[in-house]
Design an enzyme around this catalytic site. Sequence first.
Site, PDB file in Angstrom:
ATOM      1  CB  CYS A 113      -0.940   0.011   1.198  1.00 45.83           C
ATOM      2  SG  CYS A 113      -1.995  -1.439   1.255  1.00 45.83           S
ATOM      3  CG  HIS A 246      -3.225   3.379   2.651  1.00 41.23           C
ATOM      4  ND1 HIS A 246      -3.667   3.105   1.382  1.00 41.23           N
ATOM      5  CD2 HIS A 246      -3.275   2.197   3.337  1.00 41.23           C
ATOM      6  CE1 HIS A 246      -3.966   1.826   1.294  1.00 41.23           C
ATOM      7  NE2 HIS A 246      -3.745   1.256   2.460  1.00 41.23           N
ATOM      8  CG  ASN A 276      -6.636  -0.829   1.496  1.00 39.93           C
ATOM      9  OD1 ASN A 276      -5.946  -0.394   0.571  1.00 39.93           O
ATOM     10  ND2 ASN A 276      -6.114  -1.260   2.628  1.00 39.93           N
TER      11      ASN A 276
HETATM   12  O1  UT7 Z   1      -3.357  -1.165   4.003  1.00 38.78           O
HETATM   13  C1  UT7 Z   1      -3.516  -1.617   5.313  1.00 38.78           C
HETATM   14  C2  UT7 Z   1      -4.539  -2.705   5.244  1.00 38.78           C
HETATM   15  N1  UT7 Z   1      -5.155  -3.093   6.432  1.00 38.78           N
HETATM   16  C3  UT7 Z   1      -5.910  -2.313   7.232  1.00 38.78           C
HETATM   17  O2  UT7 Z   1      -6.031  -1.147   7.109  1.00 38.78           O
HETATM   18  C4  UT7 Z   1      -6.654  -3.029   8.320  1.00 38.78           C
HETATM   19  C5  UT7 Z   1      -6.502  -2.398   9.666  1.00 38.78           C
HETATM   20  N2  UT7 Z   1      -7.435  -2.994  10.590  1.00 38.78           N
HETATM   21  C6  UT7 Z   1      -8.743  -2.689  10.590  1.00 38.78           C
HETATM   22  O3  UT7 Z   1      -9.170  -1.864   9.804  1.00 38.78           O
HETATM   23  C7  UT7 Z   1      -9.636  -3.330  11.620  1.00 38.78           C
HETATM   24  O4  UT7 Z   1      -8.851  -4.075  12.538  1.00 38.78           O
HETATM   25  C8  UT7 Z   1     -10.703  -4.271  10.966  1.00 38.78           C
HETATM   26  C9  UT7 Z   1     -11.720  -3.432  10.199  1.00 38.78           C
HETATM   27  C10 UT7 Z   1     -10.030  -5.282  10.059  1.00 38.78           C
HETATM   28  C11 UT7 Z   1     -11.456  -5.025  12.060  1.00 38.78           C
HETATM   29  O5  UT7 Z   1     -12.031  -4.119  12.983  1.00 38.78           O
HETATM   30  P1  UT7 Z   1     -11.934  -4.407  14.539  1.00 38.78           P
HETATM   31  O6  UT7 Z   1     -12.698  -3.338  15.211  1.00 38.78           O
HETATM   32  O7  UT7 Z   1     -10.476  -4.556  14.881  1.00 38.78           O
HETATM   33  O8  UT7 Z   1     -12.720  -5.758  14.651  1.00 38.78           O
HETATM   34  P2  UT7 Z   1     -12.221  -7.155  15.272  1.00 38.78           P
HETATM   35  O9  UT7 Z   1     -11.205  -7.774  14.383  1.00 38.78           O
HETATM   36  O10 UT7 Z   1     -11.902  -6.959  16.718  1.00 38.78           O
HETATM   37  O11 UT7 Z   1     -13.523  -8.008  15.181  1.00 38.78           O
HETATM   38  C12 UT7 Z   1     -14.670  -7.715  16.012  1.00 38.78           C
HETATM   39  C13 UT7 Z   1     -15.736  -8.744  15.707  1.00 38.78           C
HETATM   40  C14 UT7 Z   1     -15.222 -10.193  15.761  1.00 38.78           C
HETATM   41  O12 UT7 Z   1     -16.243 -10.971  16.311  1.00 38.78           O
HETATM   42  P3  UT7 Z   1     -16.195 -11.425  17.867  1.00 38.78           P
HETATM   43  O13 UT7 Z   1     -14.930 -12.206  18.029  1.00 38.78           O
HETATM   44  O14 UT7 Z   1     -16.181 -10.140  18.643  1.00 38.78           O
HETATM   45  O15 UT7 Z   1     -17.440 -12.213  18.025  1.00 38.78           O
HETATM   46  C15 UT7 Z   1     -15.045 -10.556  14.305  1.00 38.78           C
HETATM   47  O16 UT7 Z   1     -15.205 -11.957  14.091  1.00 38.78           O
HETATM   48  O17 UT7 Z   1     -16.220  -8.544  14.356  1.00 38.78           O
HETATM   49  C16 UT7 Z   1     -16.172  -9.800  13.667  1.00 38.78           C
HETATM   50  N3  UT7 Z   1     -15.969  -9.515  12.255  1.00 38.78           N
HETATM   51  C17 UT7 Z   1     -16.959  -9.242  11.412  1.00 38.78           C
HETATM   52  N4  UT7 Z   1     -18.276  -9.180  11.600  1.00 38.78           N
HETATM   53  C18 UT7 Z   1     -19.037  -8.869  10.545  1.00 38.78           C
HETATM   54  C19 UT7 Z   1     -14.791  -9.461  11.576  1.00 38.78           C
HETATM   55  N5  UT7 Z   1     -15.036  -9.150  10.278  1.00 38.78           N
HETATM   56  C20 UT7 Z   1     -16.373  -9.019  10.156  1.00 38.78           C
HETATM   57  C21 UT7 Z   1     -17.214  -8.708   9.091  1.00 38.78           C
HETATM   58  N6  UT7 Z   1     -18.538  -8.639   9.312  1.00 38.78           N
HETATM   59  N7  UT7 Z   1     -16.757  -8.457   7.852  1.00 38.78           N
END
Ligand code: UT7
Length: 319
Positions: A113, A246, A276
């Site tokens: 990225c 980004h 992204n």
């Molecule tokens: O160029 C760089 C590329 N990468 C990035 O920019 C990613 C950076 N990270 C992020 O943007 C965030 O960490 C995410 C958007 C990927 C995730 O957000 P989060 O607030 O950190 O969520 P989490 O991983 O803590 O997940 C919370 C819950 C989980 O469920 P439980 O364990 O609380 O029951 C996940 O399983 O959300 C669940 N979850 C989803 N639910 C619905 C994860 N993905 C999804 C989804 N839809 N797509």
Amino acid sequence: MTYSRIIGTGGYLPAKVLTNRDLEKIVDTSDEWIFKRTGIRQRHIAEPDQTSSDLALGAAQQAISAAGITAPELDLIIVATSTPDFIFPSTACLLQAKLGVKRCPAFDVQAVCSGFVYGLDIADKFIRSGRHRYALVVGAEVFSRILDWNDRATCVLFGDGAGAVVLAADSRPGLHASVLHADGSQAGILSTPGQVCGGKVTGDPFLRMDGKAVFKSAVRVLEEVARETLALCDMQPSDIDWLIPHQANVRILDATAKKLGIDPARVIVTVDRHANTSAASVPLALDTAVRDGRIRPGHKVLLQAVGGGFTWGATLVEM
Ligand code: UT7
């Protein structure tokens, strides 16, 4: 003294749109979850026969036309991509042929990225050498090809697209300062670790990510590299007209702006429209804001990127 300036921008998004509602039919997710956690509403997906060099061509043609030059005048072509058409030749060489250009150097940059910001700094150094007048720098990606469409934690975050700029040699500085960094010890938090070996794909060919680790590192390094770049220009965050981080997650953009004390109204946000797009995200956001008239000649714009590698960087541009 020779400097480089951006004299044209361009963008290209494939026609097919995949909304959050469409994704609800593919994985266990919801429009509400995706929008609340990321700010993304939709992404564009390339047709099966469209490659990164095709997307790059659309963006490059716009940038060349906006620059008021013709493709054969280009002295350098750099394509930042992690989803090249082939292992080789480079996507930049394929783009060169599609533009009908011959002889000028053309090569790819692989910094995920951060690739566009890396490419911009490299092109700036070529131009400052005095031997290159016009450089095309493109970020082009088809991340839809490396997504695991069963993994809701990653497939909702990315999209396909391309963005481009033409840099020209000028006696007035356009690119004031760039800072690039990498930390290979963090390679594992965001990677696509597959290989082509013995005629087969070995390892894991899909994008894998520790979202929380990437989020935490991204917010930290984006603030640090912004301050580092501004310091080289004897500037404060309040001196810039626009911040273009980004386009990964609106929460990362908001957190970065807050840490820098920058009014959210001065942050260009396009992640809602194309998710992204990796190396394409910064030039796509720049092109959007140039075309809608927000970014105007004389404005100071801080471009910032962060991504796999782990890589990050920033460039202070005067338009
Ligand atoms: O160029 C760089 C590329 N990468 C990035 O920019 C990613 C950076 N990270 C992020 O943007 C965030 O960490 C995410 C958007 C990927 C995730 O957000 P989060 O607030 O950190 O969520 P989490 O991983 O803590 O997940 C919370 C819950 C989980 O469920 P439980 O364990 O609380 O029951 C996940 O399983 O959300 C669940 N979850 C989803 N639910 C619905 C994860 N993905 C999804 C989804 N839809 N797509």
